[in-house]
Design an enzyme around this catalytic site. Sequence first.
Site, short mmCIF file in Angstrom:
data_model
loop_
_atom_site.label_atom_id
_atom_site.label_comp_id
_atom_site.label_asym_id
_atom_site.label_seq_id
_atom_site.Cartn_x
_atom_site.Cartn_y
_atom_site.Cartn_z
CB SER A 1 10.01 -33.41 -1.42
OG SER A 1 10.37 -34.18 -0.30
CE1 TYR B 1 7.71 -29.79 2.30
CE2 TYR B 1 8.19 -32.14 2.26
CZ TYR B 1 8.50 -30.85 1.89
OH TYR B 1 9.61 -30.62 1.09
CD GLU C 1 7.96 -36.64 4.13
OE1 GLU C 1 9.15 -36.98 4.30
OE2 GLU C 1 7.05 -36.91 4.92
P1 NAP Z 1 14.09 -23.98 3.63
O1 NAP Z 1 15.50 -23.72 4.06
O2 NAP Z 1 13.07 -24.30 4.65
O3 NAP Z 1 13.60 -22.69 2.80
C1 NAP Z 1 12.25 -22.50 2.49
C2 NAP Z 1 12.10 -21.15 1.84
O4 NAP Z 1 10.72 -20.94 1.51
C3 NAP Z 1 12.50 -19.96 2.75
O5 NAP Z 1 13.22 -19.04 1.97
C4 NAP Z 1 11.16 -19.39 3.15
O6 NAP Z 1 11.18 -18.02 3.44
C5 NAP Z 1 10.37 -19.62 1.88
N1 NAP Z 1 8.93 -19.48 2.07
C6 NAP Z 1 8.16 -19.99 3.07
N2 NAP Z 1 6.89 -19.59 2.94
C7 NAP Z 1 6.84 -18.79 1.83
C8 NAP Z 1 5.81 -18.07 1.18
N3 NAP Z 1 4.55 -18.05 1.65
N4 NAP Z 1 6.12 -17.36 0.06
C9 NAP Z 1 7.39 -17.35 -0.40
N5 NAP Z 1 8.41 -18.01 0.17
C10 NAP Z 1 8.14 -18.73 1.27
O7 NAP Z 1 14.05 -25.15 2.54
P2 NAP Z 1 15.25 -25.76 1.65
O8 NAP Z 1 15.85 -26.89 2.38
O9 NAP Z 1 16.09 -24.66 1.13
O10 NAP Z 1 14.40 -26.42 0.48
C11 NAP Z 1 14.07 -25.69 -0.70
C12 NAP Z 1 12.88 -26.33 -1.37
O11 NAP Z 1 13.18 -27.69 -1.68
C13 NAP Z 1 11.61 -26.40 -0.50
O12 NAP Z 1 10.50 -26.28 -1.38
C14 NAP Z 1 11.64 -27.80 0.09
O13 NAP Z 1 10.34 -28.22 0.41
C15 NAP Z 1 12.23 -28.56 -1.07
N6 NAP Z 1 12.99 -29.77 -0.73
C16 NAP Z 1 13.99 -29.73 0.19
C17 NAP Z 1 14.74 -30.85 0.46
C18 NAP Z 1 15.87 -30.84 1.46
O14 NAP Z 1 16.29 -31.91 1.87
N7 NAP Z 1 16.40 -29.66 1.80
C19 NAP Z 1 14.45 -32.05 -0.21
C20 NAP Z 1 13.42 -32.07 -1.16
C21 NAP Z 1 12.71 -30.90 -1.42
P3 NAP Z 1 11.45 -17.45 4.94
O15 NAP Z 1 12.94 -17.51 5.11
O16 NAP Z 1 10.93 -16.07 4.91
O17 NAP Z 1 10.73 -18.37 5.88
O1 G4F Z 2 15.48 -33.89 9.19
P1 G4F Z 2 14.02 -34.19 9.09
O2 G4F Z 2 13.09 -33.28 9.77
O3 G4F Z 2 13.73 -34.31 7.52
P2 G4F Z 2 12.54 -35.00 6.69
O4 G4F Z 2 11.32 -35.17 7.50
O5 G4F Z 2 13.09 -36.22 6.05
O6 G4F Z 2 12.25 -33.88 5.60
C1 G4F Z 2 13.29 -33.22 4.90
O7 G4F Z 2 13.59 -33.95 3.74
C2 G4F Z 2 12.51 -34.00 2.77
C3 G4F Z 2 13.02 -34.85 1.59
O8 G4F Z 2 12.75 -36.20 1.85
C4 G4F Z 2 12.18 -32.58 2.35
F1 G4F Z 2 11.23 -32.60 1.39
C5 G4F Z 2 11.72 -31.80 3.57
O9 G4F Z 2 11.43 -30.45 3.19
C6 G4F Z 2 12.84 -31.79 4.60
O10 G4F Z 2 13.91 -31.05 4.07
O11 G4F Z 2 13.75 -35.67 9.64
C7 G4F Z 2 14.48 -36.78 9.16
C8 G4F Z 2 14.15 -38.00 10.01
C9 G4F Z 2 12.65 -38.24 10.22
O12 G4F Z 2 12.38 -39.60 10.04
C10 G4F Z 2 12.41 -37.84 11.66
O13 G4F Z 2 11.34 -38.55 12.29
O14 G4F Z 2 14.70 -37.80 11.32
C11 G4F Z 2 13.74 -38.21 12.27
N1 G4F Z 2 14.00 -37.50 13.54
C12 G4F Z 2 14.31 -38.14 14.70
N2 G4F Z 2 14.44 -37.22 15.68
C13 G4F Z 2 13.92 -36.19 13.75
C14 G4F Z 2 14.20 -36.01 15.12
N3 G4F Z 2 13.66 -35.16 12.93
C15 G4F Z 2 13.69 -33.91 13.45
N4 G4F Z 2 13.49 -32.85 12.62
N5 G4F Z 2 13.94 -33.69 14.79
C16 G4F Z 2 14.19 -34.71 15.66
O15 G4F Z 2 14.42 -34.49 16.85
#
Ligand code: NAP
Ligand code: G4F
Length: 327
Positions: free
Chosen positions: A127, A151, A129
Amino acid sequence: MPRALITGVTGQDGYYLSKLLLEKGYEVYGLVRGQNNPKIDFIREELPDVTILTGDLLDVSSLLRALGKANPDEFYNLGAISFVAYSWENASLTSDVTGKGVLNALEAVRLHSGDDLRKVRFYQASSSEMFGKVQQVPQSEMTLLWPRSPYGVAKVFGHYMTINYRESYGMHASSGILFNHESPMRGPEFVTRKITMAVARIALGKQKRLALGNLDAQRDWGFAGDYVDAMWRMVQQPEADDYVVSTGHTHSVRSFLDVAFNHAGISNWDKHVYQDPDFFRPAEVDLLVGDASKAKEVLGWEPKVSFEDLVRMMVDSDLERERATKD
Ligand code: NAP
Ligand code: G4F
């Protein structure tokens, strides 16, 4: 027919990746955790061709059992506790699942593979992050990692463990450093979806106000459907490697609000949005913007959906959903 096993199949990326792999003719296995997980019904309805296996990243033996059943060519480790804000409140659990879970997955794949350590190709969902307090703008594969949340720290562990297994055992293990990617399937706890759901409800007169945290944070937001294609392309390379996946453009939370409210016909969102200290974080990642030139050159990957189209797609989807539901 190639076979793939996906952890995190019930998440946003699990959905798009399953669809992509099924379209490509893969046999897809999805790992679902827990007893009677309520999201199983969604997978059964929306992805009926995915074979569900039970298992948990915290339990290596369950991963080995799933690997034995699926016998995959490719293993996509998408499972994680992925909500940054939650990771401060549950730092130990996040470290176990999002960090040590990667080691468990790598170890299970290594043990399952026996003497043929390149038998299963491994993808790790790293990520942006991990860049945290960014040391370079834009961020590339060479940028120093400086995570700002439990995280982020857990993801750094998983990232380096993936590289270490590649270097130690010669495994085909790649790490995708993906920047924020969103879609109508995004969890409602993330800021983009929180906004588009609220915009739809406000536009339809079902809600008046929306509480948010830091509106000045800037993110490089792309479309999840584009990003899962980059994951697949990484796994198809002759040699495993690490790649940044991003659009190269950054926008503030305020800009997201502008486009979202405007699209719903509301030009002045000030009266609807207020800031609540509860949504501010102990340490913020102020600015993310990625340099995906390596992914473009080596993988031939480029994002297709623009920021504006992404926001509109999410607002339209939530408007449709809200119109179909009473309250
Ligand atoms: P998400 O919607 O939060 O999905 C997370 C998945 O992980 C869910 O299917 C969840 O299952 C599963 N999980 C949680 N705890 C687990 C455990 N103990 N054993 C097995 N599975 C488990 O996340 P996403 O946005 O699809 O992201 C997919 C991956 O990419 C994650 O690793 C995230 O950190 C990473 N990532 C995401 C972004 C982004 O912007 N979306 C960016 C960079 C990296 P349940 O449904 O049962 O909770
Ligand atoms: O949407 P966010 O919660 O995403 P964040 O923290 O960037 O993380 C996501 O992206 C990562 C990749 O860079 C992934 F690895 C991670 O698993 C996840 O998918 O927050 C985005 C921004 C932050 O700066 C937060 O402080 O939005 C700001 N924010 C402002 N108000 C808020 C809020 N975020 C959330 N969730 N809720 C608020 O009310």
